[in-house]
Motif scaffolding. Structure first.
Motif, PDB file in Angstrom:
ATOM      1  N   ALA A  61      65.065  55.618 -33.233  1.00  0.00           N
ATOM      2  CA  ALA A  61      65.016  56.948 -32.738  1.00  0.00           C
ATOM      3  C   ALA A  61      63.384  57.225 -32.557  1.00  0.00           C
ATOM      4  CB  ALA A  61      65.677  57.887 -33.786  1.00  0.00           C
ATOM      5  N   ASP A  62      62.525  56.683 -33.440  1.00  0.00           N
ATOM      6  CA  ASP A  62      61.366  57.231 -33.212  1.00  0.00           C
ATOM      7  C   ASP A  62      60.730  56.433 -32.156  1.00  0.00           C
ATOM      8  OD1 ASP A  62      61.250  58.727 -35.622  1.00  0.00           O
ATOM      9  OD2 ASP A  62      60.214  57.141 -36.692  1.00  0.00           O
ATOM     10  N   ARG A  63      61.016  55.124 -32.041  1.00  0.00           N
ATOM     11  CA  ARG A  63      60.587  54.439 -30.680  1.00  0.00           C
ATOM     12  C   ARG A  63      61.078  54.980 -29.517  1.00  0.00           C
ATOM     13  NH1 ARG A  63      61.998  48.441 -31.257  1.00  0.00           N
ATOM     14  NH2 ARG A  63      61.617  48.623 -29.023  1.00  0.00           N
ATOM     15  N   LEU A  64      62.457  55.530 -29.648  1.00  0.00           N
ATOM     16  CA  LEU A  64      62.869  56.148 -28.358  1.00  0.00           C
ATOM     17  C   LEU A  64      62.284  57.493 -28.161  1.00  0.00           C
ATOM     18  CD1 LEU A  64      65.185  56.269 -26.053  1.00  0.00           C
ATOM     19  CD2 LEU A  64      66.513  57.296 -27.790  1.00  0.00           C
ATOM     20  N   GLY A  65      62.124  58.210 -29.065  1.00  0.00           N
ATOM     21  CA  GLY A  65      61.228  59.416 -28.965  1.00  0.00           C
ATOM     22  C   GLY A  65      59.859  59.567 -28.294  1.00  0.00           C
ATOM     23  N   ALA A  66      59.169  58.154 -28.894  1.00  0.00           N
ATOM     24  CA  ALA A  66      57.715  58.250 -28.174  1.00  0.00           C
ATOM     25  C   ALA A  66      57.887  57.694 -26.612  1.00  0.00           C
ATOM     26  CB  ALA A  66      57.150  56.877 -28.971  1.00  0.00           C
ATOM     27  N   SER A  67      58.873  56.734 -26.518  1.00  0.00           N
ATOM     28  CA  SER A  67      59.211  56.422 -24.912  1.00  0.00           C
ATOM     29  C   SER A  67      59.588  57.602 -24.326  1.00  0.00           C
ATOM     30  CB  SER A  67      59.972  55.426 -25.190  1.00  0.00           C
ATOM     31  OG  SER A  67      60.406  54.972 -23.765  1.00  0.00           O
ATOM     32  N   THR A  68      60.388  58.265 -24.853  1.00  0.00           N
ATOM     33  CA  THR A  68      60.857  59.296 -23.852  1.00  0.00           C
ATOM     34  C   THR A  68      59.391  60.592 -23.601  1.00  0.00           C
ATOM     35  OG1 THR A  68      63.298  59.290 -24.644  1.00  0.00           O
ATOM     36  CG2 THR A  68      62.410  61.453 -23.676  1.00  0.00           C
ATOM     37  N   LYS A  69      58.814  60.619 -24.666  1.00  0.00           N
ATOM     38  CA  LYS A  69      57.797  61.566 -24.387  1.00  0.00           C
ATOM     39  C   LYS A  69      56.617  61.084 -23.449  1.00  0.00           C
ATOM     40  CE  LYS A  69      53.775  63.666 -26.802  1.00  0.00           C
ATOM     41  NZ  LYS A  69      52.941  63.628 -28.175  1.00  0.00           N
ATOM     42  N   ASP A  70      56.369  59.667 -23.476  1.00  0.00           N
ATOM     43  CA  ASP A  70      55.536  59.090 -22.495  1.00  0.00           C
ATOM     44  C   ASP A  70      55.890  59.163 -20.892  1.00  0.00           C
ATOM     45  OD1 ASP A  70      53.850  58.402 -24.524  1.00  0.00           O
ATOM     46  OD2 ASP A  70      54.433  56.294 -24.655  1.00  0.00           O
ATOM     47  N   LEU A  76      55.560  64.511 -15.582  1.00  0.00           N
ATOM     48  CA  LEU A  76      55.117  65.821 -15.359  1.00  0.00           C
ATOM     49  C   LEU A  76      53.648  65.747 -14.754  1.00  0.00           C
ATOM     50  CD1 LEU A  76      55.217  68.989 -16.158  1.00  0.00           C
ATOM     51  CD2 LEU A  76      54.246  68.279 -18.318  1.00  0.00           C
ATOM     52  N   SER A  77      53.129  64.559 -15.059  1.00  0.00           N
ATOM     53  CA  SER A  77      51.762  64.443 -14.191  1.00  0.00           C
ATOM     54  C   SER A  77      51.894  64.257 -12.776  1.00  0.00           C
ATOM     55  CB  SER A  77      50.877  63.159 -15.024  1.00  0.00           C
ATOM     56  OG  SER A  77      49.887  62.890 -14.309  1.00  0.00           O
ATOM     57  N   ARG A  78      53.018  63.561 -12.485  1.00  0.00           N
ATOM     58  CA  ARG A  78      53.236  63.299 -10.954  1.00  0.00           C
ATOM     59  C   ARG A  78      53.786  64.437 -10.340  1.00  0.00           C
ATOM     60  NH1 ARG A  78      56.931  57.904 -10.790  1.00  0.00           N
ATOM     61  NH2 ARG A  78      56.823  57.499 -13.085  1.00  0.00           N
ATOM     62  N   VAL A  79      54.504  65.237 -11.015  1.00  0.00           N
ATOM     63  CA  VAL A  79      55.034  66.350 -10.564  1.00  0.00           C
ATOM     64  C   VAL A  79      53.820  67.412 -10.102  1.00  0.00           C
ATOM     65  CG1 VAL A  79      56.460  68.807 -10.673  1.00  0.00           C
ATOM     66  CG2 VAL A  79      57.408  66.390 -11.459  1.00  0.00           C
ATOM     67  N   ARG A  80      52.974  67.503 -11.193  1.00  0.00           N
ATOM     68  CA  ARG A  80      51.877  68.279 -10.712  1.00  0.00           C
ATOM     69  C   ARG A  80      50.958  67.892  -9.624  1.00  0.00           C
ATOM     70  NH1 ARG A  80      50.354  68.840 -17.185  1.00  0.00           N
ATOM     71  NH2 ARG A  80      51.725  70.745 -17.725  1.00  0.00           N
ATOM     72  N   GLU A  81      50.817  66.458  -9.351  1.00  0.00           N
ATOM     73  CA  GLU A  81      50.241  65.899  -8.397  1.00  0.00           C
ATOM     74  C   GLU A  81      50.774  66.260  -7.339  1.00  0.00           C
ATOM     75  OE1 GLU A  81      49.705  61.822  -9.235  1.00  0.00           O
ATOM     76  OE2 GLU A  81      48.419  62.312 -10.826  1.00  0.00           O
ATOM     77  N   ALA A  82      52.038  66.240  -6.953  1.00  0.00           N
ATOM     78  CA  ALA A  82      52.801  66.638  -5.638  1.00  0.00           C
ATOM     79  C   ALA A  82      52.726  67.791  -5.514  1.00  0.00           C
ATOM     80  CB  ALA A  82      54.234  65.800  -6.049  1.00  0.00           C
ATOM     81  N   ILE A  83      52.809  69.022  -6.327  1.00  0.00           N
ATOM     82  CA  ILE A  83      52.705  70.339  -6.050  1.00  0.00           C
ATOM     83  C   ILE A  83      51.294  70.455  -5.509  1.00  0.00           C
ATOM     84  CG2 ILE A  83      52.493  72.413  -7.043  1.00  0.00           C
ATOM     85  CD1 ILE A  83      54.740  71.513  -9.021  1.00  0.00           C
ATOM     86  N   ALA A  84      50.265  69.857  -6.188  1.00  0.00           N
ATOM     87  CA  ALA A  84      49.043  70.243  -6.035  1.00  0.00           C
ATOM     88  C   ALA A  84      48.791  69.658  -4.430  1.00  0.00           C
ATOM     89  CB  ALA A  84      47.908  69.583  -6.702  1.00  0.00           C
ATOM     90  N   ALA A  85      49.329  68.260  -4.153  1.00  0.00           N
ATOM     91  CA  ALA A  85      49.193  67.680  -2.872  1.00  0.00           C
ATOM     92  C   ALA A  85      50.022  68.790  -1.670  1.00  0.00           C
ATOM     93  CB  ALA A  85      49.556  66.531  -2.745  1.00  0.00           C
ATOM     94  N   GLY A  86      51.089  69.368  -2.209  1.00  0.00           N
ATOM     95  CA  GLY A  86      51.815  70.244  -1.265  1.00  0.00           C
ATOM     96  C   GLY A  86      51.262  71.599  -0.924  1.00  0.00           C
ATOM     97  N   VAL A  87      50.511  72.210  -1.977  1.00  0.00           N
ATOM     98  CA  VAL A  87      49.852  73.307  -1.686  1.00  0.00           C
ATOM     99  C   VAL A  87      48.447  72.820  -1.055  1.00  0.00           C
ATOM    100  CG1 VAL A  87      48.258  74.883  -2.830  1.00  0.00           C
ATOM    101  CG2 VAL A  87      50.304  74.231  -4.046  1.00  0.00           C
TER     102      VAL A  87
END
Length: 91
Positions: A61-70, A76-87
């Motif tokens: 569960a700890d491994r899965l949690g860490a993997s999910t967080k990563d 989230l980083s890619r979504v932010r970049e896409a929003i910035a590029a769209g703006v």
């Protein structure tokens, strides 16, 4: 094999081992007294087995949690970049 599949495999292996041991004890050609002694020993070992399974599940569960967080942070980083590029493109 992915991390999630290896965790499922380990859990299944432990569960299968426990079921196999109990089944083997119950169908073994021993006298009732011998079988009761073995069952008492097996029951005494159950807390240790449960602790081992619990530790394994917690580790997975700890491994899965860490993997999910990563993965979430990467997404989230890619979504932010896409929003910035769209703006930027809309200006």
């Amino acid at each position: 094999m992915s991390k999630n599949q290896s965790g499922q495999f380990i859990g299944g292996l432990l569960l299968g081992t426990a079921v196999g041991v109990v089944t083997g004890i119950l169908i073994a050609p021993r006298s009732g007294q011998q079988t009761r002694k073995i069952l008492k020993k097996s029951v005494a070992a159950l807390p240790d087995l449960a602790e081992d399974i619990s530790t394994s599940v917690q580790f997975q569960a700890d491994r899965l949690g860490a993997s999910t967080k990563d993965t979430w942070e990467d997404t989230l980083s890619r979504v932010r970049e896409a929003i910035a590029a769209g703006v930027e493109a809309s200006l």
